[in-house]
Scaffold this active site. Structure first.
Site, PDB file in Angstrom:
ATOM      1  CE  LYS A 144     -16.113  43.850 -11.673  1.00 23.85           C
ATOM      2  NZ  LYS A 144     -15.646  43.364 -12.913  1.00 23.85           N
ATOM      3  CG  HIS A 268     -19.277  31.517 -13.233  1.00 16.56           C
ATOM      4  ND1 HIS A 268     -19.469  32.628 -14.321  1.00 16.56           N
ATOM      5  CD2 HIS A 268     -17.890  32.082 -12.583  1.00 16.56           C
ATOM      6  CE1 HIS A 268     -18.419  33.291 -14.317  1.00 16.56           C
ATOM      7  NE2 HIS A 268     -17.449  33.123 -13.210  1.00 16.56           N
TER       8      HIS A 268
HETATM    9  N1  LIG Z   1     -18.540  39.100  -7.479  1.00 16.20           N
HETATM   10  C1  LIG Z   1     -17.660  38.551  -8.296  1.00 16.20           C
HETATM   11  O1  LIG Z   1     -16.298  38.946  -8.334  1.00 16.20           O
HETATM   12  C2  LIG Z   1     -17.399  37.058  -8.795  1.00 16.20           C
HETATM   13  C3  LIG Z   1     -16.567  36.599  -9.146  1.00 16.20           C
HETATM   14  C4  LIG Z   1     -16.658  35.339  -9.933  1.00 16.20           C
HETATM   15  C5  LIG Z   1     -17.855  34.784  -9.841  1.00 16.20           C
HETATM   16  N2  LIG Z   1     -18.884  35.499  -9.415  1.00 16.20           N
HETATM   17  C6  LIG Z   1     -20.126  34.690  -9.567  1.00 16.20           C
HETATM   18  O2  LIG Z   1     -20.286  33.804  -8.394  1.00 16.20           O
HETATM   19  C7  LIG Z   1     -21.278  32.775  -9.124  1.00 16.20           C
HETATM   20  C8  LIG Z   1     -20.783  31.450  -8.885  1.00 16.20           C
HETATM   21  O3  LIG Z   1     -20.438  30.851  -7.695  1.00 16.20           O
HETATM   22  P1  LIG Z   1     -20.648  29.652  -6.953  1.00 16.20           P
HETATM   23  O4  LIG Z   1     -20.041  28.742  -8.186  1.00 16.20           O
HETATM   24  O5  LIG Z   1     -20.013  29.611  -5.716  1.00 16.20           O
HETATM   25  O6  LIG Z   1     -21.960  29.016  -7.100  1.00 16.20           O
HETATM   26  P2  LIG Z   1     -23.244  29.029  -6.167  1.00 16.20           P
HETATM   27  O7  LIG Z   1     -23.277  29.979  -5.072  1.00 16.20           O
HETATM   28  O8  LIG Z   1     -24.312  28.686  -6.923  1.00 16.20           O
HETATM   29  O9  LIG Z   1     -22.735  27.785  -5.429  1.00 16.20           O
HETATM   30  C9  LIG Z   1     -22.743  26.498  -6.006  1.00 16.20           C
HETATM   31  C10 LIG Z   1     -23.395  25.275  -5.428  1.00 16.20           C
HETATM   32  O10 LIG Z   1     -22.815  24.717  -4.167  1.00 16.20           O
HETATM   33  C11 LIG Z   1     -23.730  24.761  -3.150  1.00 16.20           C
HETATM   34  N3  LIG Z   1     -22.734  25.072  -2.156  1.00 16.20           N
HETATM   35  C12 LIG Z   1     -22.098  26.175  -1.725  1.00 16.20           C
HETATM   36  N4  LIG Z   1     -21.329  25.614  -0.596  1.00 16.20           N
HETATM   37  C13 LIG Z   1     -21.358  24.453  -0.470  1.00 16.20           C
HETATM   38  C14 LIG Z   1     -20.747  23.526   0.520  1.00 16.20           C
HETATM   39  N5  LIG Z   1     -19.785  24.235   1.370  1.00 16.20           N
HETATM   40  N6  LIG Z   1     -21.072  22.305   0.444  1.00 16.20           N
HETATM   41  C15 LIG Z   1     -22.074  21.714  -0.292  1.00 16.20           C
HETATM   42  N7  LIG Z   1     -22.453  22.514  -1.240  1.00 16.20           N
HETATM   43  C16 LIG Z   1     -22.258  23.920  -1.098  1.00 16.20           C
HETATM   44  C17 LIG Z   1     -24.746  25.841  -3.402  1.00 16.20           C
HETATM   45  O11 LIG Z   1     -25.850  25.605  -2.648  1.00 16.20           O
HETATM   46  C18 LIG Z   1     -24.930  25.706  -4.786  1.00 16.20           C
HETATM   47  O12 LIG Z   1     -25.816  24.694  -5.042  1.00 16.20           O
HETATM   48  C19 LIG Z   1     -21.658  33.325 -10.450  1.00 16.20           C
HETATM   49  O13 LIG Z   1     -22.901  33.674 -10.471  1.00 16.20           O
HETATM   50  C20 LIG Z   1     -20.666  34.039 -10.688  1.00 16.20           C
HETATM   51  O14 LIG Z   1     -20.980  35.136 -11.864  1.00 16.20           O
HETATM   52  C21 LIG Z   1     -18.749  36.635  -8.956  1.00 16.20           C
HETATM   53 ZN   LIG Z   2     -15.733  33.993 -12.809  1.00 14.19          ZN
END
Ligand SMILES: NC(=O)c1ccc[n+]([C@@H]2O[C@H](COP(=O)([O-])OP(=O)(O)OC[C@H]3O[C@@H](n4cnc5c(N)ncnc54)[C@H](O)[C@@H]3O)[C@@H](O)[C@H]2O)c1
Ligand SMILES: [Zn+2]
Length: 365
Positions: A144, A268
């Site tokens: 997705k 999220h």
């Molecule tokens: N496509 C799908 O099936 C699906 C499923 C679940 C969630 N999502 C989406 O995923 C998003 C949330 O993802 P997330 O929680 O990874 O958020 P994100 O990508 O914003 O990452 C969170 C924070 O961590 C930082 N970061 C990333 N890796 C790091 C690391 N190793 N060390 C330090 N900092 C790091 C990023 O720069 C960011 O500030 C939402 O938009 C949600 O809707 C999509």
């Molecule tokens: Zn989710």
């Protein structure tokens, strides 16, 4: 290294899970790419931490790269403007149909990069290298992709599978605790959907996962990826009320995220944790879930130090309106993922909106 296979109609691919995969596990990637180049997309937090090391490892593995694309970090980047900039930068560096776009980062980078890969030249290869716990257990798997709009979360996007997912647990070492907990919410979600013994395991070992015990993290990631792979294989395009189960906690959660304006106060995963609790408490109110199960979930969330309420005021009518904007809803009314107990989630269609409103009024108090 652990391997989980994902079988989809679009393609079959591997998820490789290991400590140091990004440095030592690039063979599979170079096999897959042959002489084709990659363009790495990452965000401005991840770039200083991992980009250089990754590019060096790629060079050693004989993989050629073009200039990387770095986007601003955070949920606010999941919009048309950033999507457009990724697409025009990719085209500007002269990629061809076989150049792969690689998402190095969290779910935000993964969702935007995957969407861009799906539309550039009607689809170029796409590889996921998730660096947050949330992306490693959820968003990097299953295809997705998408962006948010003012109307709601992920309302514009595509189904587009990656050709490979590389999960390096070492990247979790730099992840802030708050982000770890956000990822933990999605792990918990799999247990709540259909795996009560995984919930037992998490009650016992969940704190170790959050504290960074590598073997426990690997196990939780593998188990989560396997759960997601099974669900995606059974219902890739959410047509049979199976994949929709992955939205447990998300109808409530997405509504809270939209109300919060994606400004970083509510992540999220935090919204998902609150949403799962609400889904269980609502199921108890509906008389379909034993109260003990909802209490057990609440006490586990508390023990894990998860956020239990939105850190801003929520207006009930606004929340209901946002929930009604969810993609799962049909002409017949609201669709919610509810539960008959821990590990017994199901899709409930035509939920009476008045009952949801009354429940939320009680919750907000
Ligand atoms: N496509 C799908 O099936 C699906 C499923 C679940 C969630 N999502 C989406 O995923 C998003 C949330 O993802 P997330 O929680 O990874 O958020 P994100 O990508 O914003 O990452 C969170 C924070 O961590 C930082 N970061 C990333 N890796 C790091 C690391 N190793 N060390 C330090 N900092 C790091 C990023 O720069 C960011 O500030 C939402 O938009 C949600 O809707 C999509
Ligand atoms: Zn989710």
């Amino acid at each position: 290294m652990d391997i989980v296979k994902v079988n989809t109609q679009q393609l079959t691919y591997d998820i490789l899970i290991g400590d140091g995969v990004l440095e030592f596990g690039l063979e599979k990637l170079s096999d897959l790419l042959g002489k084709n180049k990659i363009c790495c997309v990452t965000d401005e937090n991840v770039a200083p931490l991992y980009l250089e090391g990754f590019l060096t490892a790629l060079k050693k593995a004989g993989v050629e790269t073009v200039a990387p694309i770095i986007i601003p970090a955070g949920e606010k980047s999941k919009n048309f403007e950033i999507l457009q900039s990724v697409i025009s930068k990719s085209l500007g560096i002269g990629l061809n149909r076989k150049t792969a776009l690689v998402a190095l980062g969290g779910g935000v980078v993964g969702d935007i990069t995957g969407f861009a890969a799906s539309v550039i030249m009607r689809g170029i290869p796409f590889i996921q290298i998730p660096t947050t716990l949330l992306a490693q257990v959820d968003s990097s798997v299953g295809g997705k992709t998408g962006i948010n709009t003012a109307q709601g979360k992920n309302l514009v996007g595509s189904f587009y599978q990656p050709s490979l997912v590389l999960i390096d647990t070492q990247t979790l070492k730099t992840l802030p605790v708050r982000e770890m907990k956000a990822g933990y919410a999605e792990i918990l979600k799999y247990a709540l959907i259909n795996d009560p013994s995984f919930f037992d395991w998490l009650e016992d070992k969940g704190s170790g996962v959050l504290e960074g015990v590598v073997d426990l993290q690997k196990l939780a990631i593998r188990k989560s990826c396997q759960s997601k792979a099974d669900i995606v294989a059974a219902d890739e395009r959410e047509e049979k009320d199976i994949r929709a189960l992955l939205n447990l906690g998300h109808t409530f959660g997405h509504a809270l995220e939209v109300i919060g304006g994606y400004d970083g106060r509510l992540l999220h995963g935090e919204a998902v944790a609150i949403g799962c609790k609400l889904a269980f408490d609502f199921s108890v109110d509906m008389g379909i879930c034993p109260k003990e199960d909802a209490l057990r979930l609440t006490s586990h969330l508390e023990k894990a130090g998860m956020m239990m309420r939105a850190p801003f005021d929520v207006d009930v009518d606004d929340m209901v309106k946002r929930m009604q904007g969810d993609k799962k809803n049909t002409e017949d009314g609201m669709t919610l993922i509810l539960a008959r107990g821990i590990g017994r989630a199901f899709v409930q269609k035509s939920v009476d909106v008045a009952l949801v409103r009354t429940f939320l009024q009680k919750w907000i108090g």
